[in-house]
Design an enzyme around this catalytic site. Structure first.
Site, PDB file in Angstrom:
ATOM      1  N   GLY A  28     117.326  28.406 -63.705  1.00 53.23           N
ATOM      2  CA  GLY A  28     115.387  28.285 -63.410  1.00 53.23           C
ATOM      3  C   GLY A  28     115.573  26.230 -62.675  1.00 53.23           C
ATOM      4  N   VAL A  30     112.797  24.611 -65.322  1.00 52.90           N
ATOM      5  CA  VAL A  30     112.703  24.141 -66.269  1.00 52.90           C
ATOM      6  C   VAL A  30     114.148  23.893 -67.422  1.00 52.90           C
ATOM      7  CG1 VAL A  30     112.015  23.890 -68.110  1.00 52.90           C
ATOM      8  CG2 VAL A  30     110.045  24.205 -66.161  1.00 52.90           C
ATOM      9  N   GLY A  54     115.878  31.367 -60.440  1.00 52.43           N
ATOM     10  CA  GLY A  54     117.076  30.220 -60.313  1.00 52.43           C
ATOM     11  C   GLY A  54     118.110  30.123 -59.080  1.00 52.43           C
ATOM     12  N   ILE A  79     122.089  41.306 -75.265  1.00 48.79           N
ATOM     13  CA  ILE A  79     122.053  39.988 -74.960  1.00 48.79           C
ATOM     14  C   ILE A  79     123.434  39.955 -74.710  1.00 48.79           C
ATOM     15  CG2 ILE A  79     122.665  37.721 -75.868  1.00 48.79           C
ATOM     16  CD1 ILE A  79     119.436  38.846 -74.720  1.00 48.79           C
ATOM     17  N   THR A 111     110.486  41.704 -68.737  1.00 49.84           N
ATOM     18  CA  THR A 111     111.197  40.501 -69.066  1.00 49.84           C
ATOM     19  C   THR A 111     110.330  39.668 -70.026  1.00 49.84           C
ATOM     20  OG1 THR A 111     111.864  40.555 -66.583  1.00 49.84           O
ATOM     21  CG2 THR A 111     112.160  37.974 -68.218  1.00 49.84           C
ATOM     22  N   TYR A 164     101.878  38.790 -65.650  1.00 50.76           N
ATOM     23  CA  TYR A 164     102.825  38.022 -66.555  1.00 50.76           C
ATOM     24  C   TYR A 164     101.620  36.776 -67.911  1.00 50.76           C
ATOM     25  CZ  TYR A 164     103.745  32.934 -66.520  1.00 50.76           C
ATOM     26  OH  TYR A 164     104.853  31.151 -67.023  1.00 50.76           O
ATOM     27  N   LYS A 168     103.079  37.566 -71.698  1.00 50.71           N
ATOM     28  CA  LYS A 168     103.082  36.155 -72.032  1.00 50.71           C
ATOM     29  C   LYS A 168     102.749  36.583 -73.820  1.00 50.71           C
ATOM     30  CE  LYS A 168     106.255  33.387 -69.937  1.00 50.71           C
ATOM     31  NZ  LYS A 168     107.556  33.364 -70.298  1.00 50.71           N
ATOM     32  N   THR A 194     104.191  22.495 -64.522  1.00 49.75           N
ATOM     33  CA  THR A 194     104.836  21.456 -64.865  1.00 49.75           C
ATOM     34  C   THR A 194     105.798  21.474 -63.227  1.00 49.75           C
ATOM     35  OG1 THR A 194     105.535  22.050 -67.127  1.00 49.75           O
ATOM     36  CG2 THR A 194     107.005  21.172 -65.395  1.00 49.75           C
ATOM     37  N   ARG A 205     104.119  27.458 -55.441  1.00 51.53           N
ATOM     38  CA  ARG A 205     103.861  26.421 -56.597  1.00 51.53           C
ATOM     39  C   ARG A 205     103.183  25.114 -55.120  1.00 51.53           C
ATOM     40  NH1 ARG A 205     107.214  26.857 -62.386  1.00 51.53           N
ATOM     41  NH2 ARG A 205     108.901  27.411 -60.507  1.00 51.53           N
TER      42      ARG A 205
HETATM   43  P1  NAD Z   1     111.593  29.965 -62.682  1.00 49.31           P
HETATM   44  O1  NAD Z   1     111.334  31.215 -62.011  1.00 49.31           O
HETATM   45  O2  NAD Z   1     112.787  28.143 -61.596  1.00 49.31           O
HETATM   46  O3  NAD Z   1     113.141  29.821 -63.902  1.00 49.31           O
HETATM   47  C1  NAD Z   1     113.284  31.620 -64.038  1.00 49.31           C
HETATM   48  C2  NAD Z   1     115.012  31.693 -64.308  1.00 49.31           C
HETATM   49  O4  NAD Z   1     114.644  32.293 -64.988  1.00 49.31           O
HETATM   50  C3  NAD Z   1     114.723  31.690 -62.653  1.00 49.31           C
HETATM   51  O5  NAD Z   1     116.091  31.494 -62.798  1.00 49.31           O
HETATM   52  C4  NAD Z   1     115.499  33.047 -63.312  1.00 49.31           C
HETATM   53  O6  NAD Z   1     116.132  33.764 -62.218  1.00 49.31           O
HETATM   54  C5  NAD Z   1     115.405  33.646 -64.131  1.00 49.31           C
HETATM   55  N1  NAD Z   1     114.747  35.071 -64.887  1.00 49.31           N
HETATM   56  C6  NAD Z   1     113.610  35.758 -64.742  1.00 49.31           C
HETATM   57  N2  NAD Z   1     114.104  36.920 -65.436  1.00 49.31           N
HETATM   58  C7  NAD Z   1     115.397  37.221 -66.252  1.00 49.31           C
HETATM   59  C8  NAD Z   1     115.225  38.340 -66.940  1.00 49.31           C
HETATM   60  N3  NAD Z   1     114.841  39.203 -66.749  1.00 49.31           N
HETATM   61  N4  NAD Z   1     117.079  37.578 -66.826  1.00 49.31           N
HETATM   62  C9  NAD Z   1     117.107  36.633 -66.980  1.00 49.31           C
HETATM   63  N5  NAD Z   1     116.753  35.402 -66.292  1.00 49.31           N
HETATM   64  C10 NAD Z   1     116.215  35.728 -65.763  1.00 49.31           C
HETATM   65  O7  NAD Z   1     110.609  29.068 -63.782  1.00 49.31           O
HETATM   66  P2  NAD Z   1     110.880  27.642 -64.937  1.00 49.31           P
HETATM   67  O8  NAD Z   1     109.424  26.870 -63.762  1.00 49.31           O
HETATM   68  O9  NAD Z   1     111.806  27.147 -64.330  1.00 49.31           O
HETATM   69  O10 NAD Z   1     109.948  28.846 -65.710  1.00 49.31           O
HETATM   70  C11 NAD Z   1     110.856  28.378 -66.899  1.00 49.31           C
HETATM   71  C12 NAD Z   1     110.246  29.235 -68.006  1.00 49.31           C
HETATM   72  O11 NAD Z   1     109.084  28.473 -68.631  1.00 49.31           O
HETATM   73  C13 NAD Z   1     108.784  30.441 -67.905  1.00 49.31           C
HETATM   74  O12 NAD Z   1     108.746  31.736 -69.043  1.00 49.31           O
HETATM   75  C14 NAD Z   1     107.892  30.059 -66.974  1.00 49.31           C
HETATM   76  O13 NAD Z   1     107.260  31.116 -67.817  1.00 49.31           O
HETATM   77  C15 NAD Z   1     107.997  28.931 -68.370  1.00 49.31           C
HETATM   78  N6  NAD Z   1     106.711  28.074 -67.900  1.00 49.31           N
HETATM   79  C16 NAD Z   1     106.825  27.500 -67.087  1.00 49.31           C
HETATM   80  C17 NAD Z   1     105.557  26.576 -65.896  1.00 49.31           C
HETATM   81  C18 NAD Z   1     105.745  25.738 -65.238  1.00 49.31           C
HETATM   82  O14 NAD Z   1     105.037  24.850 -64.758  1.00 49.31           O
HETATM   83  N7  NAD Z   1     107.266  25.462 -64.339  1.00 49.31           N
HETATM   84  C19 NAD Z   1     104.358  26.848 -66.652  1.00 49.31           C
HETATM   85  C20 NAD Z   1     104.571  27.759 -67.917  1.00 49.31           C
HETATM   86  C21 NAD Z   1     105.096  28.658 -68.896  1.00 49.31           C
HETATM   87  N1  UDP Z   2      97.521  26.845 -54.436  1.00 54.11           N
HETATM   88  C1  UDP Z   2      97.519  26.161 -53.002  1.00 54.11           C
HETATM   89  N2  UDP Z   2      98.224  25.492 -51.744  1.00 54.11           N
HETATM   90  C2  UDP Z   2      99.076  26.522 -52.557  1.00 54.11           C
HETATM   91  C3  UDP Z   2      99.748  27.005 -53.700  1.00 54.11           C
HETATM   92  C4  UDP Z   2      98.733  27.107 -54.549  1.00 54.11           C
HETATM   93  O1  UDP Z   2      96.074  25.495 -53.122  1.00 54.11           O
HETATM   94  O2  UDP Z   2      99.624  26.480 -51.892  1.00 54.11           O
HETATM   95  C5  UDP Z   2      96.351  26.801 -55.518  1.00 54.11           C
HETATM   96  C6  UDP Z   2      96.501  27.479 -56.038  1.00 54.11           C
HETATM   97  O3  UDP Z   2      95.452  28.667 -56.129  1.00 54.11           O
HETATM   98  C7  UDP Z   2      96.009  27.284 -57.722  1.00 54.11           C
HETATM   99  C8  UDP Z   2      96.696  26.216 -57.702  1.00 54.11           C
HETATM  100  O4  UDP Z   2      96.925  25.780 -56.440  1.00 54.11           O
HETATM  101  O5  UDP Z   2      94.714  26.758 -57.974  1.00 54.11           O
HETATM  102  C9  UDP Z   2      98.226  26.337 -58.949  1.00 54.11           C
HETATM  103  O6  UDP Z   2      98.328  26.597 -58.383  1.00 54.11           O
HETATM  104  P1  UDP Z   2     100.413  27.613 -58.665  1.00 54.11           P
HETATM  105  O7  UDP Z   2     101.241  28.084 -57.974  1.00 54.11           O
HETATM  106  O8  UDP Z   2     101.039  25.744 -58.823  1.00 54.11           O
HETATM  107  O9  UDP Z   2     100.084  27.390 -60.182  1.00 54.11           O
HETATM  108  P2  UDP Z   2      99.191  28.410 -61.331  1.00 54.11           P
HETATM  109  O10 UDP Z   2      98.139  29.313 -60.131  1.00 54.11           O
HETATM  110  O11 UDP Z   2     100.123  29.153 -61.487  1.00 54.11           O
HETATM  111  O12 UDP Z   2      98.608  27.169 -62.216  1.00 54.11           O
END
Ligand code: NAD
Ligand code: UDP
Length: 348
Positions: A28, A30, A54, A79, A111, A164, A168, A194, A205
Site C-alpha cells: 500500500g 504507507v 495496494g 500468517i 481485518t 474502520y 481500529k 498522511t 482521499r
Molecule cells: P493503503 O490502502 O494504501 O494500504 C493498505 C494495504 O493493506 C493495501 O496494500 C491493501 O491491499 C492491504 N490490505 C488490506 N486488507 C488486507 C488484508 N486483510 N490482508 C493483507 N493485506 C491487506 O493505506 P495506507 O494509507 O497505506 O494505510 C496503511 C495503514 O495505515 C492502514 O492500517 C491505515 O489504517 C493506517 N493509516 C493510514 C493513514 C493515512 O492517512 N494514510 C491514516 C491513519 C491510519
Molecule cells: N474530501 C473532499 N473532497 C474529496 C475527498 C474528500 O472534500 O474529493 C473531504 C472529506 O469529506 C473530508 C476530508 O476531505 O472532510 C478528508 O477526507 P479523506 O477521505 O482524505 O480523509 P478522512 O475523511 O479519512 O480524514
C-alpha cells in the site's frame, strides 16, 4: 526516501543477524515507503498483501537487492507458517480511504480484529516486536481539539465509518492486552492524515483527488462547504516516526501527525496555486459522519521520541504533485518491463 542515521550498533546487528521483518499491507501507500526504508536499513523484508488497495508496482520501483519478498495473502486467514521467524512485525494491512474501507465493511472490521489477532499470535510465537498502525479515526468526530492521546473519542458505533473506526479501536484494545497480560512488545501510532507519492490515484482521499483533478483540468470536488479541517503529514515524516516509536519503550498509543491544520477549501486553493491549474471547484454533499475538525496534539511524540514533522505542506504537496504528474504521463507510454521483487504464491 533517504534513510536517516541509525546508531552504528543497531545497523551492525541488523546486517550481522540477517534480521527478517514482516510488513502486512506492505504494497500500500504507507507500507511501500516503510518497506523501502527497512530495506535501506539492511533488513530482509517480507510483505503480505491482498492488493485490495495496494499494488505490486509500488514495490517494483524500490531498490531491494533481493531483500524483499512479496506474498499475496490475506491476514484474516492467518500468517503463513512457512515464512521465517520475524524479529519485527509492522501491521499496516487495512484499506485507509473511506471509499475503500466502506466498500467491504465486514472485511475491514475482520481485518482489524481477526487479522490483528493473527498478527499478534505470530509475534508471540516468534518473540517479535510489533508496530500497529492505528488512526486518528479512533477519535471519531472529536469534541476535544486538538486531540491528545488522553481523549477517548466520539465514534458512531453503527455509522458507515464504524467498520474502520471501531475496528481500529478494537485492534488497539487487543494490542494493549497482548502487551499488558502476555508481555508482547507492541507499539501503536495513531496516524493522522498522511499523503505523498504512491497514494492510489483512485483512492478517493482528498489530497490525491484534488491533485489528480487539478492536473487533469477537472473540477475539484469539495464535500460540504469545505470548512471541515484536517492536518496533513508528509509520508517521510510518518516513516521516521514509526521507526522511532517501534524502537522505543513507549507502550501506549502515540499520535503521529502534522499539527498544521487547514480547511479542505484552503487545501483546494493551495493545490490549484501549486499546479497552476485552471480547474474550478464543485461542491458535493458531505459524507455521513465526516469529522468536522482534526488536529493532533503531538506533545507525547515530542517528549518521548523527540519526533516532530519536518516537511511543510507546500513542499510535500509539490513532491506529491510531481509524482502524480509523472504517473499520469507514464500511463500514455508502454511499461519499461523493470524486474520487480520476488512474488510468491500465497500459502495458508
Ligand atoms: P493503503 O490502502 O494504501 O494500504 C493498505 C494495504 O493493506 C493495501 O496494500 C491493501 O491491499 C492491504 N490490505 C488490506 N486488507 C488486507 C488484508 N486483510 N490482508 C493483507 N493485506 C491487506 O493505506 P495506507 O494509507 O497505506 O494505510 C496503511 C495503514 O495505515 C492502514 O492500517 C491505515 O489504517 C493506517 N493509516 C493510514 C493513514 C493515512 O492517512 N494514510 C491514516 C491513519 C491510519
Ligand atoms: N474530501 C473532499 N473532497 C474529496 C475527498 C474528500 O472534500 O474529493 C473531504 C472529506 O469529506 C473530508 C476530508 O476531505 O472532510 C478528508 O477526507 P479523506 O477521505 O482524505 O480523509 P478522512 O475523511 O479519512 O480524514
Amino acid at each position: 526516501m533517504p534513510v536517516p542515521e541509525a546508531d552504528d550498533a543497531r545497523l551492525t546487528e541488523i546486517s550481522a543477524k540477517k534480521l527478517n521483518v514482516l510488513v502486512t499491507g506492505g504494497a500500500g501507500f504507507v507500507g511501500s515507503h516503510l518497506c523501502e526504508f527497512l530495506i535501506g536499513r539492511g533488513y530482509y523484508v517480507f510483505c503480505l498483501d491482498t492488493f485490495q488497495t495496494g499494488r505490486a508496482s509500488n514495490l517494483s520501483t524500490i531498490g531491494h537487492n533481493g531483500r524483499l519478498t512479496v506474498v499475496q495473502h490475506d491476514i484474516k486467514a492467518g500468517i503463513p507458517d512457512d515464512l521465517p521467524v520475524f524479529s519485527e512485525i509492522y501491521n499496516l494491512a487495512c484499506p485507509a480511504s473511506p471509499v475503500h474501507y466502506q466498500a467491504d465493511p465486514v472485511s475491514t472490521a475482520m481485518t482489524n480484529s481477526q487479522g490483528t489477532w493473527n498478527v499478534l499470535c505470530r509475534a508471540e510465537r516468534d518473540n517479535a516486536r510489533v508496530f500497529h498502525a492505528s488512526t486518528s479515526e479512533i477519535y471519531g468526530d472529536p469534541e476535544v481539539h486538538p486531540q491528545s492521546e488522553e481523549y477517548w473519542g466520539n465514534v458512531n458505533p453503527v455509522g458507515p465509518r464504524s467498520c474502520y473506526d471501531e475496528g481500529k479501536r478494537f485492534a488497539e484494545s487487543l494490542c494493549t492486552d497482548f502487551g499488558r497480560t502476555r508481555g508482547l512488545a507492541v507499539r501503536m501510532a495513531r496516524i493522522f492524515n498522511t499523503y505523498g507519492p504512491r497514494m492510489q490515484e483512485d483512492d478517493g482521499r482528498v489530497v490525491s483527488n484534488f491533485i489528480i483533478q487539478a492536473l487533469l483540468g477537472r473540477p475539484l470536488t469539495i464535500y460540504g462547504d469545505g470548512s471541515q479541517t484536517r492536518s496533513f503529514c508528509y509520508v517521510d515524516d510518518l516513516i521516521r516516526g514509526i521507526d522511532l516509536l517501534m524502537h522505543s519503550d513507549v507502550a501506549g498509543p502515540v499520535n503521529i501527525g502534522n499539527p498544521a491544520e487547514l480547511a479542505v477549501g484552503e487545501l483546494a486553493q493551495l493545490v490549484l496555486e501549486i499546479t497552476g491549474s485552471k480547474s474550478t471547484v464543485l461542491h458535493m454533499p458531505l459524507p455521513v459522519d465526516d469529522p468536522r475538525r482534526r488536529k493532533p496534539d503531538i506533545t507525547r511524540a515530542g517528549e518521548t521520541l523527540g519526533w516532530r514533522p519536518l516537511t511543510e505542506l507546500r513542499e510535500g504537496l509539490t513532491r506529491t504533485i510531481a509524482y502524480f504528474d509523472s504517473e499520469l504521463s507514464k500511463q500514455a507510454r508502454p511499461s519499461s518491463g523493470t524486474p520487480g521483487p520476488r512474488l510468491r504464491a500465497a500459502s495458508a
